[in-house]
Structure formats: C-alpha cells, structure tokens
Design a protein around this motif. Structure first.
Motif, PDB file in Angstrom:
ATOM      1  N   LEU A 235      94.549 -84.470  39.944  1.00 18.58           N
ATOM      2  CA  LEU A 235      95.995 -84.406  39.714  1.00 18.58           C
ATOM      3  C   LEU A 235      96.659 -83.870  40.971  1.00 18.58           C
ATOM      4  O   LEU A 235      96.369 -82.757  41.417  1.00 18.58           O
ATOM      5  CB  LEU A 235      96.312 -83.504  38.517  1.00 18.58           C
TER       6      LEU A 235
ATOM      7  N   ILE B 116      88.504 -87.458  37.930  1.00 16.72           N
ATOM      8  CA  ILE B 116      89.884 -87.124  37.591  1.00 16.72           C
ATOM      9  C   ILE B 116      90.439 -86.167  38.632  1.00 16.72           C
ATOM     10  O   ILE B 116      89.753 -85.235  39.067  1.00 16.72           O
ATOM     11  CB  ILE B 116      89.982 -86.487  36.187  1.00 16.72           C
TER      12      ILE B 116
ATOM     13  N   LEU C 192      95.923 -86.857  28.345  1.00 14.79           N
ATOM     14  CA  LEU C 192      95.282 -88.117  28.683  1.00 14.79           C
ATOM     15  C   LEU C 192      94.414 -88.519  27.497  1.00 14.79           C
ATOM     16  O   LEU C 192      93.472 -87.812  27.145  1.00 14.79           O
ATOM     17  CB  LEU C 192      94.431 -87.974  29.941  1.00 14.79           C
TER      18      LEU C 192
ATOM     19  N   PHE D 189      96.470 -81.392  30.102  1.00 19.02           N
ATOM     20  CA  PHE D 189      96.654 -80.967  31.491  1.00 19.02           C
ATOM     21  C   PHE D 189      97.989 -80.250  31.621  1.00 19.02           C
ATOM     22  O   PHE D 189      98.986 -80.645  31.014  1.00 19.02           O
ATOM     23  CB  PHE D 189      96.654 -82.173  32.443  1.00 19.02           C
TER      24      PHE D 189
ATOM     25  N   LEU E 123      98.583 -88.509  38.420  1.00 20.20           N
ATOM     26  CA  LEU E 123      97.255 -88.397  37.821  1.00 20.20           C
ATOM     27  C   LEU E 123      96.375 -89.530  38.335  1.00 20.20           C
ATOM     28  O   LEU E 123      96.737 -90.698  38.261  1.00 20.20           O
ATOM     29  CB  LEU E 123      97.340 -88.458  36.293  1.00 20.20           C
TER      30      LEU E 123
END
Length: 376
Positions: A183, A181, A112, A145, A51
């Motif tokens: 991932l 952000i 998160l 997520f 992440l």
C-alpha cells in the motif's frame, strides 16, 4: 504510468517486472491528491493511497482434480477478476500459478475482499467419478487496511471455507493463496515557498513618514518580494538592514492619492492598508488614531517609473492572493489527510497518534505589522 506522481511511479516500478506498462490494465484513477495541487483545478488529481495486489498462487489441498481457477478482488464498489488459470496436480492436491497485478485507488480505511472460484475441468470419466462440472467457490478472505504505507511483501493466507447454499452439495475445502500486497500512501504536500522571497521588482521610492511632531518625505530603496515590500536606506541599499516592512497580507490595493489630504507630486500613488495591520504600539501619544486614513503615500522619480511600480504592485498583490489560495488548499488537504489517518488508526487500533498540524511549515502563522510611522 505518466498519470502517476513521480514518487508513486518510482514505487510501482520497484516490483521488478519487465513489462510494466502491459500490466497496468487494471489501474483505476480517482480521488484526492496530497503531494500536488493543480493550480488550474480546485480538485486534486491523485488518490491518497494506491493498493498493489499481485496474484501468485492458489493451492487446493482438498482434491487433486484439475480446476480453471479465477481470483476475484473487491475494494469498495470496485471489483476485478483475474483470467482463468488451469491448475496442475501436485503432492498436496492441485495448484494454479498466476502472475497478475491489480491496482486500486483508496482514500480511507478499506477492506480487500478476495474470492477464489474453480471451474472443474471435465475428464474422460466425467461425472461417473462423482466430479461435478459446476463452478465452485474454493474459499474467501477479507483483509482490513488502514491508510498507512505498507511495503510490498509476499504473504500466504488460508481461505475461509464457503458456506454452501445446499448442504447436500457440500464439498471439501482446504485452500490457501500466495499474494504480494503493498500500500503506497502519498506523502503530505511539501509546499514550494520560494515565491515568498522572490524579488519581483526593486528601485527608489519616496515615502511620507512621520517623525516626532512633523512629517517629511524620505527616499528609500524599495524591494518588492512575493510577500512583502521592504524598505532600505537609500544610500546603502542592501548593505544595511531593512528599515521598514510592508506585508502584502495587509495591503488592500493601490490608488491615486487624495490630493486634498496630501500635498504630493504627480508621480504618486496611495497604498491602502488594513487598519488591523498597523502596529499602533509605536505611535506617538499625540497622534489620534481617528486621524489616520490608513494609507501609505509614495512617489517615484519619473512618470515612467510610476507606471512600472503601479503595475508591479498590482501584479504582486494578485500573485500573493493566488499563492495564499493554493496554500489554503494544501492546508485543507493536510487536515483531511490527517483526519483520515486518525480515523484509520482509531478504526484499526493503531497506536501511532496523528502529527500536529502547524499553520505554516517552519514558521509562525502571523506576519509582521506595518510600522505606524509610514501610515497616514
């Protein structure tokens, strides 16, 4: 950076920062790997997901007072906090601009949790203006997520107002954050299967074969590969098609021959095979299965070649077992990864189904069997 796999390192570097190495102080390493398995370790070496969180801006519209703003991030039991950043007055209230990057290892669906706090900066009026100098929670936010790759992008979020412990000390809260952000999820392992067809040794071998009602010794050009021992016509060798294949999956070992059972020269050896690996369909009806001792008898042209062939056969069997063991680790990693994806999608209502797991990429899960004419 050297601890990351090549594909992950390339993904991290795409954020376009100049001082990459100095911004990785918050990296945590742990967990499982999907792109590689260390042959010297039974445990993988890299987490499935990484992440990426870049803190960019906090805007507090509730007041124009100045704060020293801190931003706390939490994933699982891991928590990180940014350096204090002083805000400045603007038309909408006060704004703090940041430029910090945090990386978290993840191996399953996760949340998160973000909390933004502000420490009021004292003014010359002090508390006369009714401005407390106690640390205040400006807002909170929880994001869920699943374990699927998400490109890095800049997002703006409205923070949830904190619930004050003492309603008499409640203060206005109107805060939003700007954050980047992303991932990164490692791809499934791509197994290197070149070892299967790698030629380890080749040369002449004479095998005892069964033909009709009689047995005979027949010379072949033998090619030992990572997964099979292939037999070709001795005269034409590789110019013609293979005439016999002995999969190493069914070979149990190499031993000196039983001279009470077979009349053979001194440079001979016996290849022990698994009875389940013998193709009995082509065996003549007059041969009783109970008569077989499930061995392939062969001899070399010299005593020196006898030692060479024995050494290469034993080494090939060891390498085959090691390669198949690593294949098993990769297959288990794939299954665990896909199970995690399935759980991830189920938990967060994603519509994409997990892909089926083939027992072997691009091939069948079963290997050929040994021709009964070579088995005694």
């Amino acid at each position: 950076m050297d601890q990351f796999s090549p594909q992950r390192r390339a993904w991290i570097q795409t954020w376009g920062q100049h001082n990459v190495n100095t911004e990785l102080s918050n990296v945590l390493k742990s967990g499982h790997a999907w792109d590689s398995v260390d042959p010297n370790q039974s445990t993988p070496i890299e987490a499935a997901g990484l992440l990426f969180v870049k803190l960019m801006q906090v805007t507090n519209r509730a007041t124009s007072k100045i704060f020293d703003v801190e931003w706390s991030l939490r994933v699982g039991n891991v928590e990180r906090t940014s350096y204090p950043t002083r805000s400045y007055k603007d038309n909408t209230g006060n704004t703090a601009t940041m430029n910090e990057i945090f990386l978290f290892d993840v191996n399953e669906p996760f949340q998160l949790e973000m909390t933004v706090t502000g420490n009021p900066v004292p003014t010359k009026f002090g508390t006369m203006a009714g401005f407390s100098n106690h640390l205040q929670t400006l807002g909170q936010l929880d994001l869920s997520f699943c374990l699927e790759t998400m490109d890095k992008s800049v997002r703006t979020y409205k923070l949830r107002r904190p619930i004050p412990e003492d309603s008499s000390k409640a203060f206005k809260s109107d805060c939003e954050v700007v954050v980047m952000i992303g991932l990164h999820v490692l791809e499934e392992p791509i197994e290197d299967r070149s070892w299967e067809t790698e030629v380890l040794y080749q040369g002449f071998l004479t095998f005892m074969t069964r033909g009709g009602r009689m047995t005979s010794w027949k010379r072949y050009w033998a090619v030992l590969e990572g997964r099979t021992l292939k037999l070709y016509d001795a005269e034409y060798q590789l110019k013609r098609d293979v005439v016999g294949v002995v999969p190493l999956a069914y070979v149990q070992g190499v031993e000196p021959p039983d001279y009470d059972k077979v009349d053979v020269v001194a440079n001979a050896f016996s290849i022990l095979v698994d009875p389940n690996g013998v193709d009995m369909a082509g065996m003549s009806s007059y041969v009783e299965q109970e008569e077989l001792d499930y061995s392939l008898y062969a001899y070399t042209d010299s005593a020196h070649l006898h030692e060479v062939w024995n050494a290469h056969l034993e080494e090939a069997l060891d390498q085959y077992q090691g390669n198949m063991g690593r294949r098993g680790e990769i297959q288990r990693a794939k299954m665990a990864r896909r199970a995690s994806q399935s759980l991830s999608r189920h938990s967060f209502e994603s519509s994409m189904p997990p892909s089926p797991l083939d027992s072997e990429e691009g091939g069948s899960s079963t290997t050929g069997m040994i021709d009964a004419r070579f088995v005694w």
